[in-house]
Write an enzyme that holds these catalytic residues in place. Structure first.
Site, PDB file in Angstrom:
ATOM      1  N   LYS A   1       0.865  -1.188   0.000  1.00 14.62           N
ATOM      2  CA  LYS A   1       0.000   0.000   0.000  1.00 14.62           C
ATOM      3  C   LYS A   1       0.898   1.233   0.000  1.00 14.62           C
ATOM      4  CE  LYS A   1      -4.308  -1.668   0.828  1.00 14.62           C
ATOM      5  NZ  LYS A   1      -4.636  -2.050   2.201  1.00 14.62           N
TER       6      LYS A   1
ATOM      7  N   HIS B   1       1.594   7.233   2.538  1.00 14.04           N
ATOM      8  CA  HIS B   1       1.117   8.597   2.319  1.00 14.04           C
ATOM      9  C   HIS B   1       1.486   9.540   3.461  1.00 14.04           C
ATOM     10  CE1 HIS B   1      -2.195   7.800   5.090  1.00 14.04           C
ATOM     11  NE2 HIS B   1      -2.426   6.674   4.436  1.00 14.04           N
TER      12      HIS B   1
ATOM     13  N   HIS C   1       0.980   8.443   7.061  1.00 15.11           N
ATOM     14  CA  HIS C   1       2.000   7.543   7.601  1.00 15.11           C
ATOM     15  C   HIS C   1       3.242   8.327   8.012  1.00 15.11           C
ATOM     16  CE1 HIS C   1      -0.063   4.424   4.957  1.00 15.11           C
ATOM     17  NE2 HIS C   1      -0.215   3.984   6.189  1.00 15.11           N
TER      18      HIS C   1
END
Length: 563
Positions: free
Chosen positions: A125, A128, A131
């Site tokens: 994943k 972004h 995070h």
RNA sequence: GCACCUAUAGCUCAGCAGGAUAGAGCAACGGUUUCCUAAACCGUGUGCCGGGGGUUCGACUCCCUCUAGGUGCACCA
């Protein structure tokens, strides 16, 4: 010598109150012209049956001038102390220079281990800004404890387990393109994962296939495990690129899958203690004694859930690290989940459940839809970093085109600016992401603080050798004393930051230091001052730079040599 | 419906184990460079601290209540 403590001792000799209590009550007056320390007499008024003003007045008359205190004044119920500035200045600057990079360290923490779990992205994943926010905060919290002298472990609880990976294996087998995946692993995996969901709406077989592959995974089917391991390796490779940019390292990447084989034991323990109750086919732990909703540990189909893994992980960590604190830096939306996990551990009889702490981080939101839809509905961490470096490079070309190491400095400042924005405010307040705000270069900002350091550093370099035995008593301006007081209060900032798990306390501190140093720099000459004053100011500058470096290091920011 | 969080200057936020005139940055306006990097410094203004009660010598800070916004509430993590 601790000036506050010495003052507290003086007071305790005159009034009927515990020393500890006095230390607790002593505060710093709102204005520096009121004094350096203040003791409020309101609480004494009750027992002594006198007005606070009277008490302060009487006490002030009993305080004699010495090496600690210059004078004490009564003002509206407060007993204000003016410390011996010259002695204080000598003591603080020498202390900072002697301790060097260890300035602020506490003794007695060497044997205590603090675990800090943070970052914890899901494999396959995209990473972004959300995070990145969590990562930067978690890393700084760990550094606060490390600087205080604790042993620390940085844990990256990677999300690498669950039916989603069965689906991904299925998607990979159907549409996986080796070349594309190798080039841009995360985006390519995301792409086929999205395709899987699209196709699954038309074809129910796909869902079944996904579940089948997850079963294979659980049963250690070599083929499925190999594919999953590949996803994991590729993802970690990408994540580590970002961690490198941010100068962040981890001691463990043990994720959810690591704890999957440790669940049976915890389930057995729960049964043995009769904590599991049937409810609608599932097994739950009743947490009503903590005023919490029940905690579902085993699903009605018999499968485990992430609570189960977190329980197993906590027990594993206690055994492996015998932690003093087990800190989870995880999104604030999971507050209830952690309350339930800790509550369940408590019911199981693990007293160390009280040493587990969930430190919630805010949500990053998007106000400007245009920006958030750039690449789907997220902004990648990498984009923000790149953007910051580009902007910094432009500013350098504009302001200091002859600068050496432009690329390196652009990176240090650009990334510093983002980190600063993330660590500027309390971690739980939701952040509306804006490019403008994140790439702020003026006023209270990353570059502002780094600039303060650079100025000091530049002067130290120009000075060459500096006289370590300079007479510090010539430092008697208000600007200098303000700097000294700030140097002295670094320990307080560290302590508060650790107690609250709040890096922004350090951010504010270092910003104040930069303000004070910039003001000092602008108002007074250092290299051009007369010899004795110059020497003393150089030592002060050296001490300030040392504390800049420590503080910025704790935030995860670098200190450029020049900019 | 229940639980938790948030509400402070035009904007973004500090301050809240009660205490001295509620602070920063941004934005606005004005000033500082024959002087160690002006990514700097100095100056000017702004607040029913969401509303209402209560506790207290004293409340932005603690308690109750209302309003507005957010998050969570079992088989995703």
């Amino acid at each position: 010598m601790d000036f506050k403590l010495e003052i507290a001792k003086k007071i305790s000799g005159m009034v009927d109150m515990e020393l500890e209590k006095i230390i607790d009550l002593i505060e710093i007056p709102p204005q520096s012209n009121m004094g350096d320390y203040a003791f409020p007499c309101f609480q004494l008024a009750r027992v002594m049956r006198k007005s606070p003003n009277m008490i302060a007045k009487e006490l002030s008359e009993k305080i004699d001038k010495d090496l600690i205190v210059d004078k004490a004044e009564a003002a509206g119920g407060y007993l204000n102390f003016f410390i011996n500035k010259s002695e204080y200045t000598k003591y603080i600057i020498n202390d900072v220079l002697e301790k060097g990079s260890a300035y602020g360290r506490q003794i007695g923490n060497e044997d205590k281990t603090v675990l800090v779990e943070f970052s914890s992205p899901n494999i396959a994943k995209p990473f972004h800004v959300g995070h990145m926010f969590n990562t930067v905060i978690g890393s700084s919290i760990e550094k606060v404890f490390r600087h205080l002298g604790y042993k620390t472990e940085r844990l990256n609880h990677i999300g690498d387990y669950g039916t989603q990976f069965g689906k991904l294996i299925s998607a990979y087998k159907r549409w996986g393109n080796e070349e594309a995946i190798d080039k841009d692993p995360i985006n390519e995996l995301l792409k086929i994962y999205v395709k899987f969901h699209e196709e699954a709406e038309k074809d129910e077989e796909l869902e079944k296939e996904g579940r089948m592959y997850f079963k294979h995974l659980e049963k250690n089917n070599p083929d499925s495990v190999a594919i999953w391991q590949k996803f994991k390796d590729l993802s970690l490779r990408e994540f580590k690129k970002l961690y490198n940019l941010l100068n962040i390292e981890f001691d463990s990447y043990a994720g959810e899958s690591f704890y999957s084989d440790k669940m049976p034991e915890i389930i057995d323990m729960l049964y043995a203690k009769n904590l599991l109750v049937d409810s609608e086919g599932a097994k739950i732990v009743d947490l009503s004694e903590f005023n919490l909703p029940p905690c579902l540990v085993i699903k009605s189909d018999g499968a485990t859930i992430y609570v189960t893994r977190d329980l197993a992980a906590a027990l594993y960590r206690k055994r492996a690290y015998d932690f003093y604190k087990n800190v989870y830096v995880v999104g604030g939306t999971q507050t209830l989940h952690f309350k339930q996990v800790f509550g369940t551990l408590k019911l199981m009889g693990f007293e160390w459940a009280d040493d587990c702490e969930h430190v919630g981080t805010a949500l990053i939101k998007f106000a400007d839809k245009k920006l958030s839809t750039r690449k789907g509905d997220v902004i990648f961490a990498k984009e923000v970093i790149d953007e910051a470096i580009v902007k910094t490079t432009e500013i350098i070309e504009n302001k200091n085109p002859n600068l050496k190491n432009k690329e390196l400095v652009a990176k240090q400042i650009g990334i510093g600016a983002i980190i600063y924005t993330f660590l500027k405010n309390s971690r739980e307040r939701d952040v509306v992401f804006s490019w403008e705000e994140s790439l702020s270069f003026e006023g209270e900002s990353g570059p502002y603080v780094q600039y303060g350091y650079v100025r000091g550093n530049s002067i130290l370099n120009k000075a060459g050798t500096i006289n370590e035995n300079a007479d510090l008593s010539v430092l008697n301006t208000e600007d200098e004393f303000n700097l000294v007081k700030l140097l002295g209060s670094f320990k307080d900032a560290l302590k508060e930051s650790a107690e609250r798990y709040e890096p922004f306390v350090i951010t504010r501190y270092v910003t104040d230091l930069a303000k004070a140093y910039n003001k000092f720099y602008n108002t007074h000459h250092i290299l051009n001052a007369e010899e004795k004053v110059k020497d003393a100011r150089l030592l002060l500058t050296k001490a300030v730079c040392n504390v800049f470096k420590i503080s910025l290091g704790i935030l995860g920011m670098e200190t450029p040599e020049s900019m």
